[in-house]
Design an enzyme around this catalytic site. Structure first.
Site, short mmCIF file in Angstrom:
data_model
loop_
_atom_site.label_atom_id
_atom_site.label_comp_id
_atom_site.label_asym_id
_atom_site.label_seq_id
_atom_site.Cartn_x
_atom_site.Cartn_y
_atom_site.Cartn_z
N LYS A 82 -2.25 -3.90 -6.02
CA LYS A 82 -0.76 -4.02 -5.37
C LYS A 82 -0.16 -5.22 -5.84
O LYS A 82 -0.81 -6.37 -5.69
CB LYS A 82 -0.71 -3.64 -4.19
CG LYS A 82 0.64 -3.32 -3.42
CD LYS A 82 0.66 -3.01 -1.99
CE LYS A 82 1.91 -2.84 -1.19
NZ LYS A 82 1.73 -2.29 0.27
N SER A 157 4.53 1.71 1.15
CA SER A 157 4.99 0.97 0.19
C SER A 157 4.18 0.90 -1.10
O SER A 157 4.31 0.70 -2.11
CB SER A 157 5.16 -0.41 0.77
OG SER A 157 3.94 -1.09 1.29
N SER A 181 1.33 2.27 4.75
CA SER A 181 1.64 2.18 3.46
C SER A 181 0.46 2.31 2.40
O SER A 181 0.87 2.31 1.31
CB SER A 181 2.11 0.52 3.21
OG SER A 181 3.38 0.60 3.35
N1 GLN Z 1 6.81 2.15 5.89
C1 GLN Z 1 6.60 1.28 6.76
C2 GLN Z 1 7.51 0.04 6.82
O1 GLN Z 1 8.35 0.53 6.03
C3 GLN Z 1 5.21 0.45 6.75
C4 GLN Z 1 5.01 -0.40 5.54
C5 GLN Z 1 3.71 -1.01 5.37
O2 GLN Z 1 2.83 -0.32 5.86
N2 GLN Z 1 3.50 -2.06 4.71
O3 GLN Z 1 7.34 -0.94 7.29
#
Ligand code: GLN
Length: 491
Positions: A82, A157, A181
């Protein structure tokens, strides 16, 4: 070997092929590059590739093997990261315009460990800007598409990391999970994704979002491969003071042993309204599977987890507002060309460089920390976080792991939630409490909807008991192997 057959293999299988001399690491690398050429125009999992470097690493691996100096089971196996995990000399954008020209000056600890294991590190994978989001629609470089249905999001994400494995563009990838994420995109793309216990994997070299919640973790087709990648990247690191001095067992060896069925808990708060019917049916089938294997299933309650989303959005935004203060137009970042004085350098560089969701979070976080509001928001959220952790501690006195759906719905269409932040935030309703409690959680594919969209099952384990968690998931995955099914990306 036929390159088309290589890309469908798991990392464990590829490792076996290399060991028995049936193929070379360079052939594997080439097979993946061809697949990326074939499908990434549609999927857009990659933000950046360095094919020469990728092939050179594969060649080094082949040379080591010829001399009998192989570094272990991941030697010669591609792993893509990532675009928030540093690789020396490679770009790191965090899918943000503000880091468009940044090149990492050093390796993250996970990168260093992968290199030491001989893994062949591939291109940079797309995400929501600074890992804030659940769909990759917040990437400044355009969204990733779900390989099972290109009209739908891959989750986020770490959507590039999940889509790359699903589209067979890489056998293994790494993502980061702050509130879901890794697990939510794994679920939406039909692959395995795991968030380790907080402190299990070093965060050194990970672009920070919310430091008390962030963890790096693996994606793969199978639980077996996840075990292999996890044991390679885990362990105490003096460069990350929150990494925990614990022994890392060989999870892959542990999975080969026989394990007795144990007790799984079903928290009633995770099976209420808001869950898609097909998700419910698939998860119920998984519960039946476990019963059939002799597992004991018990109902339980995690009453405070209902508050996870508001607690998370106070704590995560507070930490983000502080972490992202470093992107100031002076260090790391591009500087606004319109800046005429010192204040302008900060304001305009940040104003131009950050996307809307990142700005929303920095503002929210700074508000929650500001004097007069700190007690009402930040402090209260921290106290509630403790209650959430205690809910899990009580539950783990009775059960060995907790079973829930990973995401309330399968992959949704582009635009379906992007105009409404709250509905997007609800995508993580089942995953966020795990991060708040610091526990390990994984998503394993457990079926498909009638229209062919993947569904994921979440298992949550005790802190630093990754072995038990993986073995429970492996019991299911070894037989049903939903993650081995690949989408059709032909025209
Ligand atoms: N979707 C969650 C957020 O927007 C989690 C994101 C993540 O785990 N990086 O913060």
């Amino acid at each position: 070997m036929d390159s088309n057959s290589l890309i469908f293999k798991t990392a464990t299988e590829l490792s076996g092929e290399l060991e028995s001399g049936n193929c070379k690491a360079v052939e594997i690398a080439q097979a993946y590059l061809e697949q990326i050429d074939r499908v990434d125009g549609k999927v857009h999992a990659f933000l950046h590739r360095d094919d020469d470097d990728f092939l050179a690493q594969a060649k080094d691996s082949d040379e080591r093997r010829e001399k009998g100096e192989t570094l272990g089971p991941l030697d010669g196996i591609p792993v893509c990261l990532k675009d928030v995990i540093s690789v020396e000399g490679q770009p790191l954008t965090a899918a943000s315009k503000i880091l468009q020209d940044y090149v990492s000056p050093y390796d993250a600890t996970v990168t260093r460990k992968l290199k030491a294991a001989g893994a062949v590190i591939g291109g940079r994978l797309n995400l929501d800007e600074f890992a804030m989001g659940s769909s990759t629609e917040n990437s400044a470089y355009g969204p990733t598409r779900n390989p099972w249905d290109l009209e739908r999001v891959p989750g986020g994400s770490s959507g590039g990391s999940s889509a790359a494995v699903a589209a067979r563009e890489a056998p293994l990838t790494l993502g980061s999970d702050t509130g879901g994420s890794i697990r939510q995109p794994a679920s939406l793309c039909g692959v395995v994704g795991m968030k380790p216990t907080y402190g299990m994997v070093s965060r050194y070299g990970l672009a920070a979002f919310a430091s008390s919640l962030d963890q790096i973790g693996p994606f793969s087709q199978t639980v077996e491969d996840t075990a292999l990648l996890l044991e390679t990247i885990s362990g105490h690191d003096p460069l990350d003071s929150t990494s925990y001095p614990t022994e890392v067992p060989s999870y892959s060896e542990f999975l080969k042993q026989k394990h007795e069925p144990c007790t799984l808990g079903l928290p009633k708060e995770f099976f209420g309204e808001g869950m898609d019917d097909e998700v419910r049916t698939a998860v119920e089938k998984a519960i039946e599977f476990y019963k059939g294997k002799g597992y004991e299933i018990v109902d339980l309650s995690l009453p405070t987890t209902d508050l996870s989303i508001p607690v998370y959005y106070v704590i995560a935004t507070a930490e983000a507002s502080s972490n992202l203060a470093r992107y100031d137009g002076i260090r790391y970042t591009s500087r606004s060309e319109r800046a005429e004085n010192a204040v302008d350098v900060y304001a305009k560089s940040r104003g131009e460089g950050f996307g809307e969701e990142v700005k929303r979070r920095c503002i929210l976080g700074a508000y929650g920390l500001s004097s007069g509001y700190y007690d009402a928001y930040y402090l209260r959220a921290q106290k509630t976080r403790t209650l959430i952790r205690q809910d899990f501690e009580r539950a783990f006195e009775k059960v060995d792991a907790i079973l829930t759906p990973t995401s309330p719905t399968p992959a949704f269409k582009f635009g379906a939630k992007s105009e409404d932040p709250i509905s997007m935030y609800l995508s993580d309703v089942y995953t966020i409490s795990t991060n708040l409690a610091g526990l390990p959680g994984l998503s394993v594919p457990c079926g498909f909807t009638e229209s062919g969209l993947p569904i994921g099952l979440q298992l949550i384990g005790k802190a630093f008991d990754e072995g038990t968690l993986l073995s429970i998931a492996h019991d299911f995955d070894r037989e049903l192997q939903f993650g081995r099914q690949a989408p059709n990306l032909e025209d």
